[in-house]
Design a protein around this motif. Structure first.
Motif, PDB file in Angstrom:
ATOM      1  N   THR A   1       0.848  -1.200   0.000  1.00 48.59           N
ATOM      2  CA  THR A   1       0.000   0.000   0.000  1.00 48.59           C
ATOM      3  C   THR A   1       0.878   1.241   0.000  1.00 48.59           C
ATOM      4  N   LEU A   2       0.271   2.368  -0.336  1.00 46.60           N
ATOM      5  CA  LEU A   2       0.986   3.649  -0.338  1.00 46.60           C
ATOM      6  C   LEU A   2      -0.024   4.770  -0.165  1.00 46.60           C
ATOM      7  N   ARG A   3       0.501   5.940   0.181  1.00 53.64           N
ATOM      8  CA  ARG A   3      -0.359   7.119   0.293  1.00 53.64           C
ATOM      9  C   ARG A   3       0.081   8.153  -0.741  1.00 53.64           C
ATOM     10  N   VAL A   4      -0.914   8.709  -1.456  1.00 54.63           N
ATOM     11  CA  VAL A   4      -0.661   9.674  -2.523  1.00 54.63           C
ATOM     12  C   VAL A   4      -1.173  11.041  -2.079  1.00 54.63           C
ATOM     13  N   PHE A   5      -0.386  12.069  -2.352  1.00 58.30           N
ATOM     14  CA  PHE A   5      -0.743  13.440  -1.989  1.00 58.30           C
ATOM     15  C   PHE A   5      -1.017  14.230  -3.271  1.00 58.30           C
ATOM     16  N   THR A   6      -2.269  14.637  -3.455  1.00 55.23           N
ATOM     17  CA  THR A   6      -2.680  15.242  -4.722  1.00 55.23           C
ATOM     18  C   THR A   6      -3.076  16.709  -4.615  1.00 55.23           C
ATOM     19  N   SER A   7      -3.088  17.275  -3.404  1.00 56.29           N
ATOM     20  CA  SER A   7      -3.621  18.632  -3.274  1.00 56.29           C
ATOM     21  C   SER A   7      -2.564  19.676  -2.935  1.00 56.29           C
ATOM     22  N   LEU A   8      -1.911  19.550  -1.801  1.00 57.80           N
ATOM     23  CA  LEU A   8      -0.985  20.588  -1.346  1.00 57.80           C
ATOM     24  C   LEU A   8       0.392  20.409  -1.963  1.00 57.80           C
ATOM     25  N   LYS A   9       1.141  21.503  -2.036  1.00 56.37           N
ATOM     26  CA  LYS A   9       2.483  21.415  -2.621  1.00 56.37           C
ATOM     27  C   LYS A   9       3.485  20.787  -1.647  1.00 56.37           C
ATOM     28  N   LYS A  10       3.162  20.798  -0.339  1.00 54.55           N
ATOM     29  CA  LYS A  10       4.042  20.184   0.649  1.00 54.55           C
ATOM     30  C   LYS A  10       3.187  19.467   1.684  1.00 54.55           C
ATOM     31  N   ASN A  11       3.457  18.177   1.885  1.00 56.45           N
ATOM     32  CA  ASN A  11       2.723  17.380   2.863  1.00 56.45           C
ATOM     33  C   ASN A  11       3.731  16.714   3.795  1.00 56.45           C
ATOM     34  N   CYS A  12       3.459  16.776   5.086  1.00 57.44           N
ATOM     35  CA  CYS A  12       4.483  16.379   6.054  1.00 57.44           C
ATOM     36  C   CYS A  12       3.961  15.420   7.113  1.00 57.44           C
ATOM     37  N   TYR A  13       4.840  14.520   7.497  1.00 57.34           N
ATOM     38  CA  TYR A  13       4.678  13.699   8.693  1.00 57.34           C
ATOM     39  C   TYR A  13       5.512  14.362   9.784  1.00 57.34           C
TER      40      TYR A  13
END
Length: 589
Positions: A66-78
């Motif tokens: 599995t994986l997580r995809v980020f489609t909205s923000l220019k920077k996504n953080c853990y």
């Protein structure tokens, strides 16, 4: 998948970094893998992201499915919490697996704590991972993915965070990070990691070239007490050497074209007890230049050699036997890192504090802000602007039209703000006094909200501050009289200006002169009317007392006058004093 300690900057979930954590990105369950590592999914940690399942025909581990995809923000953080001052190992893993059925593996940037880490180049069906070690400077540390190409959305399969002994990698300057280039266990048949390595470093088997042979140690126990970076014993149980006693081992070549700073750890342990006729001795060379004293590996224990040097594309590293050695060189394991540029200290802590207060009050900001606010500069948060200082300051805050509700929190620590735009929300309560005390603030737009009460004197008396506050029906000017703001956005101040005084004279003049004017003309009318009336009476009376002098027809007139009326008039005239018109009182007949 890795230990993905996630909170989205003060967002949905905070995972403490006091112990190692592993997050299976894109998964929802918690489980233990074949290496006895406990994994947790990241479902619920983000909004506006997608959880996907790989479509690969290759056999993959459960973590990589599995994986997580980020489609909205220019920077996504853990974001990882509670690890200030710790030396951490962070590993991010990526397995595209044609999850979107487009056969188009993306490229994107990987960041940590406002620093550039790497450009991730994924492949169709191969796992790639990146590893960094650094000291955490603040209370939290953030690992971010940033989109760099249109329609190439960042994704992540796993994020692992491991806490290392603070004494490990002791030659590392805390102001720099180590980017892993290679970590190999020479002669090993399989990958070594946790639980064999308590720090869960991944040691991969090395490719053996021609003229190189693998040998196994016959030592029952190998001590690592003298190796400061605590290599696992499993990587010391095998080694490589050459078939010729006078041979050499080329360890590494293929550095980048541009000069890079290299941090290298070499681990040695003799594989058998040598007799008095045998001797293994060799030197460490960089570009055919000897860089060490003779290295004699000990039997039953580990020796570690640490190198720190600058390398380029033509740099080669090798082990060469000394002239008195009867045995060829030998090596068990190696780590190579590139040393980062000086790490940033991040956005000024006062701004981080203020932005955190805003996030705590307005949940929508938790969804769009994560990681370092200003850094790296291409990935500054949306709706803020930052200075170019080494420790940047937030200079502009635009939270307009975000449907914010509730009262403003105290973000007075953000004292570098020049512009604040909060218009078109539903913010309630009084306007905070601290807004007028922000030393650099020039523009403050509070229009179209639900602010109430008086405008603080710190704002109304601030001559350099441009305030727009229209559309707040319950907002009024400070002072004894609380007047509403005008509809065009200007403020009606309680202390009128010079121009306003002038414009208000007309109602005052009219209010005093009009009554006087009316009274004056009333008096004039009365006098005129009274003069005419008394003249007529005198004529009538005169006609009665002096009939010889009457004009012709006067007798007829007198005959028509009621005697009672004449007598009444006489009485009234007697009561009057002489007036300016010469009329005298007439005695009764």
């Amino acid at each position: 998948m890795a230990a993905c300690l996630v909170i989205l900057f003060i967002a949905f979930l905070s995972i403490s970094g006091n112990a190692d954590v592993s997050v299976d990105c894109g998964a929802s369950e918690t489980y233990t893998d074949e290496n006895t590592l406990e994994w947790r999914g990241d479902d619920g940690m983000f909004k506006d992201t997608q959880s996907e399942v790989v479509q690969s025909s290759s056999t993959v581990s459960h973590v990589m499915s599995t994986l997580r995809v980020f489609t909205s923000l220019k920077k996504n953080c853990y974001t990882i919490t509670d690890i200030k001052g710790s030396l951490v190992l962070v590993r991010a893993s990526f397995f595209y697996g044609n999850y979107d059925k487009k056969s188009s593996p993306p490229s994107f940037d990987l960041l940590f704590d406002g620093n550039y880490w790497a450009t991730v180049n994924t492949t169709l069906d191969t796992l790639v991972y990146y590893e960094v070690m650094y000291f955490v400077k603040s209370d939290t540390t953030s690992i971010c993915l940033a989109q760099t190409q249109p329609n190439q959305f960042p994704f992540i399969s796993a994020l692992e965070v491991r806490i290392l002994d603070s004494k490990m990698y002791g030659h590392l300057d805390p102001n720099h990070a180590l980017f892993l280039t290679s970590r190999v266990a020479y002669g090993a048949n399989s990958t070594v990691r946790f639980p064999d390595d308590v720090y869960d470093r991944i040691w991969v088997p090395a490719r053996i070239g021609s003229g190189i042979v693998s040998v196994a140690s016959d030592a029952i126990f190998i001590s690592v007490a003298n190796a400061p970076d605590n290599p696992p014993r499993e990587v010391l149980q095998n080694a490589i050497t050459t078939s010729s006693s006078s041979g050499s081992i080329i360890l590494y070549h293929g550095f980048p074209d541009q000069d890079v700073s290299v941090y290298m750890n070499l681990y040695f342990s003799e594989v058998s007890a040598l007799d008095t006729t045998q001797k293994r001795s060799f030197n460490f060379y960089i570009d055919n230049i000897k860089e060490s004293e003779p290295i004699i590996p000990p039997y039953g224990e580990a020796m570690e050699i640490i190198g720190n040097f600058t390398a380029s594309a033509n740099t080669s590293i090798s082990l060469v036997s000394t002239t008195n050695s009867t045995l060829p060189p030998l090596i068990n394991a190696m780590e190579i890192f590139f040393v980062s540029d000086r790490l940033t200290d991040g956005t000024d802590s006062k701004d981080v504090e203020g932005l955190g207060e805003l996030q705590n009050s307005f949940s929508v900001l938790q969804e769009i802000w994560s990681g370092d606010p200003c850094l790296p500069s291409p990935y500054t948060w949306d709706r803020i602007s930052c200075s170019n200082d080494a420790i940047p300051r937030v200079t502009a805050l635009d939270l307009s039209s975000l449907d914010l509700s509730g009262q403003l929190p105290d973000f007075s620590s953000m004292d570098a703000l020049v512009t604040i735009d909060l218009h078109n929300n539903s913010i309630t309560g009084p306007i905070p006094d601290f807004l007028g005390a922000l030393a650099n603030l020039v523009d403050l737009n509070l229009a179209d909200n639900s602010f109430s009460g008086p405008i603080p004197p710190s704002i109304s008396s601030n001559k350099k501050l441009k305030l727009v506050a229209s559309g707040n029906p319950n907002l009024c000017e400070s002072g004894e009289s609380c007047q509403p703001t005008s509809t065009d956005g200007t403020i009606i101040r309680s202390t009128p200006s010079r121009g306003r005084k002038k414009s208000n004279k007309l109602p005052v003049i009219l209010g005093t002169t009009i009554p006087i004017f009316i009274i004056f003309w009333a008096i004039v009318g009365f006098l005129v009317h009274h003069k005419r009336k008394t003249t007529a009476i005198a004529t009538i009376i005169g006609g009665q007392t002096g009939g010889a002098n009457r004009p012709s027809g006067a007798d007829t007139m007198m005959g028509e006058v009621d005697e009672a009326v004449i007598n009444d008039i006489r009485v009234n005239i007697q009561d009057q004093t002489p007036s300016e018109n010469g009329v005298q009182s007439v005695p009764q007949q």
